[in-house]
Each structure stands twice: as structure tokens, then as C-alpha cells.
Design an enzyme around this catalytic site. Structure first.
Site, short mmCIF file in Angstrom:
data_model
loop_
_atom_site.label_atom_id
_atom_site.label_comp_id
_atom_site.label_asym_id
_atom_site.label_seq_id
_atom_site.Cartn_x
_atom_site.Cartn_y
_atom_site.Cartn_z
N GLU A 178 39.91 26.57 45.72
CA GLU A 178 40.02 27.22 44.43
C GLU A 178 39.68 26.25 43.30
O GLU A 178 40.00 25.06 43.35
CB GLU A 178 41.43 27.81 44.26
CG GLU A 178 41.66 28.95 45.24
CD GLU A 178 42.99 29.65 45.10
OE1 GLU A 178 43.07 30.82 45.53
OE2 GLU A 178 43.95 29.06 44.56
N CYS B 156 49.13 24.83 37.48
CA CYS B 156 49.35 23.58 38.22
C CYS B 156 50.30 23.80 39.39
O CYS B 156 51.39 24.34 39.23
CB CYS B 156 49.92 22.54 37.26
SG CYS B 156 50.26 20.95 38.04
#
EC number: 2.1.1.192
Length: 373
Positions: free
Chosen positions: A94, A344
Site C-alpha cells: 500500500e 500511520c
């Protein structure tokens, strides 16, 4: 069987010039080719009009320009875009595009999964398969630039910053990460400033020293705990390279770096009642007193099955104020893309786990469940 073609996205300028020397061509031809690839996004040799026809034919016979494909993408309400990038064998990594008023940042992956086992990170829970190649790393930038639109008339690119903060530990893939970052920095590559390319590491100290000998980029370090006892749990690589050894390596790196302007960015994920007390804030400030830094506090982004919770805003604010009392610059990171699991610590991809890490975890959970019942 025909000879496998050379993927030119695997070559930094030094390797590209060596190839052109082998073809009997002058070095400036390699520079021209790189400009076509990285400034204008061209992958068809016939479109490279300032390269003569004979050379174009030579290149087409021996070389190719192939970036991994985008399998799918999701767009967040805040404009963040998460891309699933196909890297073969049914696997995906990703990549995340984060637009802001004054910049456009791409968060790039370096491994299929992650070889480390940080307990608060979704990627780590998926296990590890392999390192990405140079073409798979720079190909993320190249492919997303195509998606966003190369300005073919001017050569202006839509991405201004790159952060090696996606899936994987970059320092465990130095053989490919260094030439990939060379291409990012090269005037004939993506032509990014060294202050606009950031590598984040959990602390593989010998590789950090090698990185410092090879090139200069901005450095972010994943600390996440103010002492070895807690960091051994949160960031298990700490058992091999404990905090004082890591901090010494950081100081060696920034001492010879211009990109960091004399200080490093400390990343510290805020885990509710795990590492976010005022006592731990004092401890962190004392830990960092000899290492010039700014501190980036990252509100934890939960993922399915996560054992942790996000610190409350009041605990984050209190932690931040303690650090500032010591004169530290503190930034609380704005969470981006969490509604599409692009924030994150949330990247997961699609991984064939060679470590069997996820299977072992599920087995342990099943054993605990049976015992409790």
C-alpha cells in the site's frame, strides 16, 4: 528462451550510464533517457524524440520500463488516497498520497509486509514475504504520478515529498532502498530535494551507519517508548539495538547530514495508558537531552484486533506540554486517511507471510480462548 529484458526502473544513474557504455553510447544519453522516464513519465521508447532511432531500437530489444500496477484505490474524506499496488504472486503493498496546501507527500513501502514485529502496527501483524526491488519502490512514485497526471509539456511532477514510512523497515532493504532514493534525489530522476525525502527507521543501527555513508536524506526515528523495558515490548528490535545504541547511531548520522539541519524527527505513537503518562514524558525528554530533535506525537490509529487504544486528547496535550517544558519542539501529527485505513500504522496490503506470524498469533489466541473456557 529469450533473454530477460532489463527493467530501466531498477537502475540509478550510475547503473544507467554503465548500461549505455555497454551499448557503445555516451553517458549523456543515459541522462536523456532518465529525464524521459521520470520527468515526463514516458515508457515507450518511440516517444523519446531526442534519442536517435537506432538507439531506440537497441533499447527496445534489451530493455523495458515497467512499474507495478495499481490494483485499486480509496479516497478519504480529507483527500488522502490509498493505493493498493500489485507486486506479483497475488501480493499487494500500500502507498498513500497525502495532499496539503503547500506540498503533496507520497508514503512509500519498502517491503512486502515487514520483517520487524512492532506490536502497535497493522503491517507487522501481517508478517513478511520479501524486500521490494528498486523498480517496485520508485515504481510506486512513477505509477501514482501517472494516476495524478504528469505535466508532459513542462515535466512538472505532482509529488513534492516522499516519505519511506509505508510497509516495511527500509534499513533492512538497503541494497534496493539506496538506489531508489538516489533516483528520487537525482536531477534527472524525480529531482526531489534531500530535505523532501525522509526515511523512517525503527533502529537497525549498522544499516543506519551504512545509509549515512551512502547518501543524505531527512531521518525520522521510531522511538515510541522512553526506556528499554517498554520499548522491548513495543519495538522488539530494541532487544538487539537498545535505545542508547540507537541514539548514538542517530547522532552519528545527523553529524554528517545537511538534510536534517542538525536534528532528527522523533516519532512517538501515543498509546492510551501504555506510554503516555506525564512521568514517561519526563523520561522521554531526559532520554533525548543529548540528541538534537523535534518530537512528532502520533495519535494511535486502531486496526482490527489491535491490543491498544488511542490516548485521549487531554493526555496527549499534557504529554506535549511536559516535553515543551524541556525546550523540545513538539508537533502532534494530524491524522490523515484513517477512514480508509491509510493512517500511520494501519497499512496492511495483501501478503503471503513467510514468517507465519499471523497464523502463530491466531493459534496463541485460540489456545488462550480454550484455556479461559
Amino acid at each position: 528462451m529469450s533473454e530477460k529484458k532489463i527493467n530501466l526502473l531498477d537502475l540509478d544513474r550510475k547503473a544507467m550510464r554503465a548500461l549505455f557504455a555497454d551499448l557503445g553510447e555516451k553517458p549523456f544519453r543515459a541522462d536523456q533517457l532518465m529525464k524521459w522516464i521520470y520527468h515526463f513519465g514516458v515508457s515507450d521508447f518511440e516517444e523519446m524524440t531526442n534519442i536517435n532511432k537506432v538507439l531506440r531500437q537497441k533499447l527496445a530489444a534489451r530493455c523495458e520500463i515497467v512499474a507495478p500496477e495499481i490494483s485499486s484505490y480509496q479516497k478519504s474524506a480529507d483527500g488522502t488516497i490509498k493505493f493498493a499496488i500489485h507486486v506479483g504472486e497475488g501480493q499487494e503493498v500500500e502507498t498513500v498520497y497525502i495532499p496539503e496546501d503547500d506540498r503533496a507527500t507520497l508514503c512509500v513501502s519498502s517491503q512486502v509486509g515487514c520483517a520487524l514485529e512492532c506490536t502497535f502496527c497493522s503491517t507487522a501483524q501481517q508478517g513478511f514475504n520479501r524486500n521490494l526491488t528498486v523498480s517496485e519502490i520508485v515504481g510506486q512514485i512513477w505509477r501514482v504520478s501517472h494516476f495524478l497526471g504528469f505535466a508532459k509539456d513542462t515535466g512538472e511532477r505532482p509529488i513534492t515529498n516522499v516519505v519511506m514510512m509505508g510497509m516495511g523497515e527500509p534499513l533492512l532493504n538497503l541494497a534496493n532502498v539506496i538506489p531508489a532514493m538516489d533516483i528520487m534525489l537525482d536531477d534527472f530522476g524525480f529531482s526531489l530535494s534531500k530535505r523532501r525525502v525522509t526515511l523512517s527507521t525503527s533502529g537497525v543501527v549498522p544499516a543506519l551507519d551504512k545509509l549515512g555513508d551512502a547518501l543524505d536524506v531527512a531521518l525520522a526515528v521510531s522511538i515510541h517508548a522512553p526506556n528499554d523495558e517498554l520499548r522491548d515490548i513495543l519495538v522488539p528490535v530494541n532487544k538487539k539495538y537498545p535505545l542508547q545504541e540507537f541514539l548514538a547511531g542517530i547522532r552519528r548520522y545527523i553529524a554528517k547530514s545537511n538534510a536534517n539541519r542538525g536534528r532528527v524527527t522523533v516519532e512517538y505513537v501515543m498509546l492510551d495508558h501504555i506510554n503516555d503518562s506525564t512521568e514517561q514524558a519526563h523520561e522521554l525528554a531526559q532520554l533525548m537531552k543529548d540528541t538534537p530533535c523535534k518530537v512528532n506525537l502520533i495519535p494511535f490509529n486502531p486496526y482490527p484486533g489491535s491490543p491498544y487504544g488511542r490516548s485521549s486528547n487531554s493526555r496527549i496535550d499534557r504529554f506535549s506540554k511536559v516535553l515543551m517544558e524541556y525546550g523540545l519542539t513538539v508537533i502532534v501529527r494530524k491524522t490523515r486517511g484513517d477512514d480508509i485505513d491509510a493512517a500511520c500504522g494501519q497499512l496492511a496490503g495483501d501478503i503471503r507471510d513467510r514468517t507465519k506470524r499471523l497464523a502463530k498469533k491466531r493459534m496463541q489466541e485460540n489456545q488462550i480462548s480454550v484455556t479461559m473456557n
